[in-house]
Design a protein around this motif. Structure first.
Motif, PDB file in Angstrom:
ATOM      1  N   TYR A  12      38.874  14.926  66.933  1.00 15.54           N
ATOM      2  CA  TYR A  12      38.265  15.166  65.623  1.00 15.54           C
ATOM      3  C   TYR A  12      39.193  15.996  64.747  1.00 15.54           C
ATOM      4  CZ  TYR A  12      35.378  17.598  62.179  1.00 15.54           C
ATOM      5  OH  TYR A  12      34.896  18.145  61.029  1.00 15.54           O
ATOM      6  N   ALA A  13      39.731  17.079  65.316  1.00 12.20           N
ATOM      7  CA  ALA A  13      40.602  17.973  64.547  1.00 12.20           C
ATOM      8  C   ALA A  13      41.876  17.250  64.116  1.00 12.20           C
ATOM      9  CB  ALA A  13      40.939  19.211  65.375  1.00 12.20           C
ATOM     10  N   LYS A  14      42.464  16.449  65.019  1.00 14.81           N
ATOM     11  CA  LYS A  14      43.684  15.707  64.684  1.00 14.81           C
ATOM     12  C   LYS A  14      43.415  14.693  63.571  1.00 14.81           C
ATOM     13  CE  LYS A  14      46.208  15.842  69.074  1.00 14.81           C
ATOM     14  NZ  LYS A  14      46.739  15.032  70.196  1.00 14.81           N
ATOM     15  N   THR A  15      42.300  13.976  63.710  1.00 19.17           N
ATOM     16  CA  THR A  15      41.987  12.943  62.732  1.00 19.17           C
ATOM     17  C   THR A  15      41.719  13.549  61.366  1.00 19.17           C
ATOM     18  OG1 THR A  15      41.023  11.602  64.496  1.00 19.17           O
ATOM     19  CG2 THR A  15      40.462  10.998  62.240  1.00 19.17           C
ATOM     20  N   ARG A  16      40.991  14.648  61.342  1.00 19.34           N
ATOM     21  CA  ARG A  16      40.689  15.317  60.080  1.00 19.34           C
ATOM     22  C   ARG A  16      41.979  15.833  59.429  1.00 19.34           C
ATOM     23  NH1 ARG A  16      38.450  20.256  58.140  1.00 19.34           N
ATOM     24  NH2 ARG A  16      36.737  19.923  56.682  1.00 19.34           N
ATOM     25  N   LEU A  17      42.893  16.329  60.245  1.00 15.09           N
ATOM     26  CA  LEU A  17      44.170  16.831  59.728  1.00 15.09           C
ATOM     27  C   LEU A  17      44.995  15.685  59.144  1.00 15.09           C
ATOM     28  CD1 LEU A  17      46.457  19.435  61.463  1.00 15.09           C
ATOM     29  CD2 LEU A  17      47.438  17.407  60.401  1.00 15.09           C
ATOM     30  N   LEU A  18      45.082  14.565  59.872  1.00 14.80           N
ATOM     31  CA  LEU A  18      45.844  13.417  59.375  1.00 14.80           C
ATOM     32  C   LEU A  18      45.237  12.866  58.094  1.00 14.80           C
ATOM     33  CD1 LEU A  18      46.511  11.550  62.749  1.00 14.80           C
ATOM     34  CD2 LEU A  18      48.229  12.668  61.322  1.00 14.80           C
ATOM     35  N   LEU A  19      43.904  12.803  58.056  1.00 22.71           N
ATOM     36  CA  LEU A  19      43.218  12.299  56.870  1.00 22.71           C
ATOM     37  C   LEU A  19      43.476  13.214  55.675  1.00 22.71           C
ATOM     38  CD1 LEU A  19      41.297  10.158  55.688  1.00 22.71           C
ATOM     39  CD2 LEU A  19      39.382  11.637  56.363  1.00 22.71           C
ATOM     40  N   ALA A  20      43.431  14.517  55.904  1.00 23.96           N
ATOM     41  CA  ALA A  20      43.687  15.479  54.826  1.00 23.96           C
ATOM     42  C   ALA A  20      45.113  15.347  54.313  1.00 23.96           C
ATOM     43  CB  ALA A  20      43.432  16.896  55.324  1.00 23.96           C
ATOM     44  N   LEU A  21      46.056  15.200  55.230  1.00 25.25           N
ATOM     45  CA  LEU A  21      47.454  15.084  54.826  1.00 25.25           C
ATOM     46  C   LEU A  21      47.672  13.802  54.021  1.00 25.25           C
ATOM     47  CD1 LEU A  21      50.102  16.594  55.076  1.00 25.25           C
ATOM     48  CD2 LEU A  21      50.535  15.423  57.231  1.00 25.25           C
ATOM     49  N   TRP A  22      47.024  12.723  54.444  1.00 22.08           N
ATOM     50  CA  TRP A  22      47.114  11.474  53.684  1.00 22.08           C
ATOM     51  C   TRP A  22      46.483  11.642  52.296  1.00 22.08           C
ATOM     52  CZ3 TRP A  22      43.185   8.343  51.728  1.00 22.08           C
ATOM     53  CH2 TRP A  22      43.605   7.128  51.187  1.00 22.08           C
ATOM     54  N   ASP A  23      45.306  12.277  52.247  1.00 30.00           N
ATOM     55  CA  ASP A  23      44.583  12.445  50.989  1.00 30.00           C
ATOM     56  C   ASP A  23      45.358  13.323  50.010  1.00 30.00           C
ATOM     57  OD1 ASP A  23      42.071  12.072  49.443  1.00 30.00           O
ATOM     58  OD2 ASP A  23      41.918  14.246  49.655  1.00 30.00           O
ATOM     59  N   LEU A  24      46.144  14.255  50.517  1.00 29.39           N
ATOM     60  CA  LEU A  24      46.931  15.153  49.669  1.00 29.39           C
ATOM     61  C   LEU A  24      48.268  14.544  49.244  1.00 29.39           C
ATOM     62  CD1 LEU A  24      46.233  18.488  51.598  1.00 29.39           C
ATOM     63  CD2 LEU A  24      45.431  17.929  49.292  1.00 29.39           C
ATOM     64  N   GLY A  25      48.458  13.272  49.573  1.00 30.59           N
ATOM     65  CA  GLY A  25      49.685  12.588  49.153  1.00 30.59           C
ATOM     66  C   GLY A  25      50.840  12.762  50.104  1.00 30.59           C
ATOM     67  N   GLY A  26      50.534  13.088  51.361  1.00 30.29           N
ATOM     68  CA  GLY A  26      51.579  13.392  52.330  1.00 30.29           C
ATOM     69  C   GLY A  26      52.491  12.243  52.703  1.00 30.29           C
ATOM     70  N   ALA A  71      58.861  29.035  53.652  1.00 27.08           N
ATOM     71  CA  ALA A  71      57.965  27.955  53.233  1.00 27.08           C
ATOM     72  C   ALA A  71      57.974  26.819  54.256  1.00 27.08           C
ATOM     73  CB  ALA A  71      58.378  27.423  51.870  1.00 27.08           C
ATOM     74  N   ILE A  72      56.785  26.348  54.607  1.00 27.66           N
ATOM     75  CA  ILE A  72      56.630  25.240  55.553  1.00 27.66           C
ATOM     76  C   ILE A  72      55.851  24.129  54.867  1.00 27.66           C
ATOM     77  CG2 ILE A  72      55.681  24.526  57.784  1.00 27.66           C
ATOM     78  CD1 ILE A  72      55.929  27.395  58.728  1.00 27.66           C
ATOM     79  N   THR A  73      56.359  22.912  54.976  1.00 24.73           N
ATOM     80  CA  THR A  73      55.677  21.766  54.393  1.00 24.73           C
ATOM     81  C   THR A  73      55.553  20.655  55.431  1.00 24.73           C
ATOM     82  OG1 THR A  73      57.788  20.917  53.544  1.00 24.73           O
ATOM     83  CG2 THR A  73      56.442  22.240  52.039  1.00 24.73           C
ATOM     84  N   TYR A  74      54.602  19.739  55.173  1.00 19.75           N
ATOM     85  CA  TYR A  74      54.353  18.638  56.099  1.00 19.75           C
ATOM     86  C   TYR A  74      54.337  17.320  55.337  1.00 19.75           C
ATOM     87  CZ  TYR A  74      52.594  22.543  58.894  1.00 19.75           C
ATOM     88  OH  TYR A  74      52.458  23.744  59.554  1.00 19.75           O
ATOM     89  N   THR A  75      54.811  16.267  55.999  1.00 23.75           N
ATOM     90  CA  THR A  75      54.682  14.913  55.473  1.00 23.75           C
ATOM     91  C   THR A  75      54.117  14.024  56.570  1.00 23.75           C
ATOM     92  OG1 THR A  75      57.012  14.518  56.037  1.00 23.75           O
ATOM     93  CG2 THR A  75      56.501  15.019  53.735  1.00 23.75           C
ATOM     94  N   LEU A  76      53.439  12.975  56.147  1.00 27.45           N
ATOM     95  CA  LEU A  76      52.834  12.018  57.067  1.00 27.45           C
ATOM     96  C   LEU A  76      53.726  10.791  57.144  1.00 27.45           C
ATOM     97  CD1 LEU A  76      50.182  11.301  58.711  1.00 27.45           C
ATOM     98  CD2 LEU A  76      49.408  10.156  56.637  1.00 27.45           C
ATOM     99  N   THR A  77      54.150  10.407  58.351  1.00 30.50           N
ATOM    100  CA  THR A  77      55.012   9.234  58.477  1.00 30.50           C
ATOM    101  C   THR A  77      54.227   7.978  58.135  1.00 30.50           C
ATOM    102  OG1 THR A  77      54.524   8.969  60.834  1.00 30.50           O
ATOM    103  CG2 THR A  77      56.412  10.328  60.245  1.00 30.50           C
ATOM    104  N   SER A  78      54.876   7.063  57.420  1.00 30.15           N
ATOM    105  CA  SER A  78      54.174   5.894  56.889  1.00 30.15           C
ATOM    106  C   SER A  78      53.794   4.886  57.954  1.00 30.15           C
ATOM    107  CB  SER A  78      55.038   5.205  55.830  1.00 30.15           C
ATOM    108  OG  SER A  78      56.261   4.790  56.390  1.00 30.15           O
ATOM    109  N   SER A  79      54.425   4.940  59.116  1.00 30.41           N
ATOM    110  CA  SER A  79      54.067   3.993  60.172  1.00 30.41           C
ATOM    111  C   SER A  79      53.267   4.684  61.265  1.00 30.41           C
ATOM    112  CB  SER A  79      55.322   3.330  60.748  1.00 30.41           C
ATOM    113  OG  SER A  79      56.258   4.308  61.180  1.00 30.41           O
ATOM    114  N   THR A  80      53.914   5.572  62.008  1.00 29.21           N
ATOM    115  CA  THR A  80      53.258   6.217  63.149  1.00 29.21           C
ATOM    116  C   THR A  80      52.042   7.028  62.729  1.00 29.21           C
ATOM    117  OG1 THR A  80      55.409   6.377  64.252  1.00 29.21           O
ATOM    118  CG2 THR A  80      53.606   7.711  65.147  1.00 29.21           C
TER     119      THR A  80
END
Length: 226
Positions: A12-26, A71-80
Motif C-alpha cells: 500500500y505504501a509503495k503504491t501510494r508513493l508511486l502514484l503520488a510521484l506520478w501525479d506530481l509529474g515525476g 537537496a534531494i529529488t525523485y523521478t519516476l522511471t517511465s517503464s519500470t
C-alpha cells in the motif's frame, strides 16, 4: 501482525508513493523530497519512515534519486516505475487501507483515462531482431552478469571474459556510452574487475569494443568478483 498483513501494508505504501510521484509529474521532472513528503506522509509520521521503501524502489529501478548539496529529488522511471504501479493496482489482494483523499481518487481517474499509460520499454532492431533497451544500471548489472556467465561457460574462458564479447552480446540494447559507464560502475561496486591483457587476434575493432579508462591502460578483460 501477520507477515501477510505487513506485506500488504508495505505494498500500500509503495503504491501510494508511486502514484503520488506520478501525479506530481515525476515522469517528466524531478520532484523535491519535501513536496513528495507533503503528499504521502500522514500525521504522526516522517519522511524518514519511508526511507526503506524509497531504497527498495530505487534498487528495483522504479525511481531515480538525485542529490545536489542538501537537496534531494525523485523521478519516476517511465517503464519500470509505471509498470510497477499498474501491476500493484491490478493485484487482487491490494486495497487502500484508509480514506483515499481527493488527490488519490483524482490521480487514479487521470491514470486510467490515459491510453497506454504504462510506457512500454523501448525496443530497437539488432540485426533484424527487435530487442528491449536496457534502461537502468540495475537492469544492466543483471544482463551483464548473465552474459558473462554464459560466455564464460560456453567458451571455457577461465573467468576472464573479453569485454568486447560482452559488449557485442548485449548489442544495441545499450548505448556504447552507457555500456562503458555502467561497466566501470560495476568495477567500482566490486562486482567485476576490469583487467588489461592482450586478447587473441586482438584486431582494431575488438580494441575499440573494449574499455578505455582515462589515465589508465586499455581494459580488455572482465573478471567476476561475486
Amino acid at each position: 501482525m501477520s507477515s501477510k498483513t505487513n506485506d500488504l501494508q508495505e505494498s500500500y505504501a509503495k503504491t501510494r508513493l508511486l502514484l503520488a510521484l506520478w501525479d506530481l509529474g515525476g515522469c517528466e521532472e524531478k520532484v523535491a523530497r519535501g513536496k513528495l513528503g507533503k503528499r504521502i506522509v500522514p500525521k504522526g509520521q516522517k519522511m524518514t519512515d519511508y526511507q526503506g521503501i524509497l531504497d527498495d524502489l530505487t534498487n528495483q529501478g522504479a525511481i531515480t534519486v538525485s542529490k545536489k548539496g542538501s537537496a534531494i529529488t525523485y523521478t519516476l522511471t517511465s517503464s519500470t516505475g509505471l509498470n510497477l504501479l499498474k501491476a500493484a493496482l491490478r493485484n487482487d489482494e491490494f486495497e487502500f487501507n484508509s480514506n483515499l483523499g481527493a488527490w488519490v481518487g483524482n490521480s487514479l481517474l487521470r491514470l486510467f483515462r490515459q491510453v497506454d499509460v504504462v510506457v512500454p520499454a523501448s525496443v530497437v532492431s539488432d540485426n533484424g531482431v527487435k530487442v528491449e533497451v536496457i534502461s537502468s544500471y540495475e537492469e544492466f548489472k543483471t544482463v551483464a552478469l548473465d552474459v558473462y556467465d554464459k560466455l564464460n561457460e560456453d567458451y571455457n574462458l577461465d573467468d576472464l571474459v573479453p569485454i568486447y564479447r560482452i559488449r557485442r552480446e548485449i548489442g544495441k540494447r545499450v548505448s556504447r556510452e552507457k555500456f562503458n559507464t555502467w561497466l566501470v560502475e560495476m568495477q567500482a561496486d566490486d562486482i567485476l574487475q576490469l583487467m588489461t591483457g592482450e586478447v587473441p587476434d586482438f584486431t582494431s575493432d575488438k580494441r575499440e569494443d573494449s574499455i578505455s579508462i582515462p589515465g589508465t591502460q586499455l581494459r580488455s578483460y572482465a573478471k567476476r568478483l561475486i
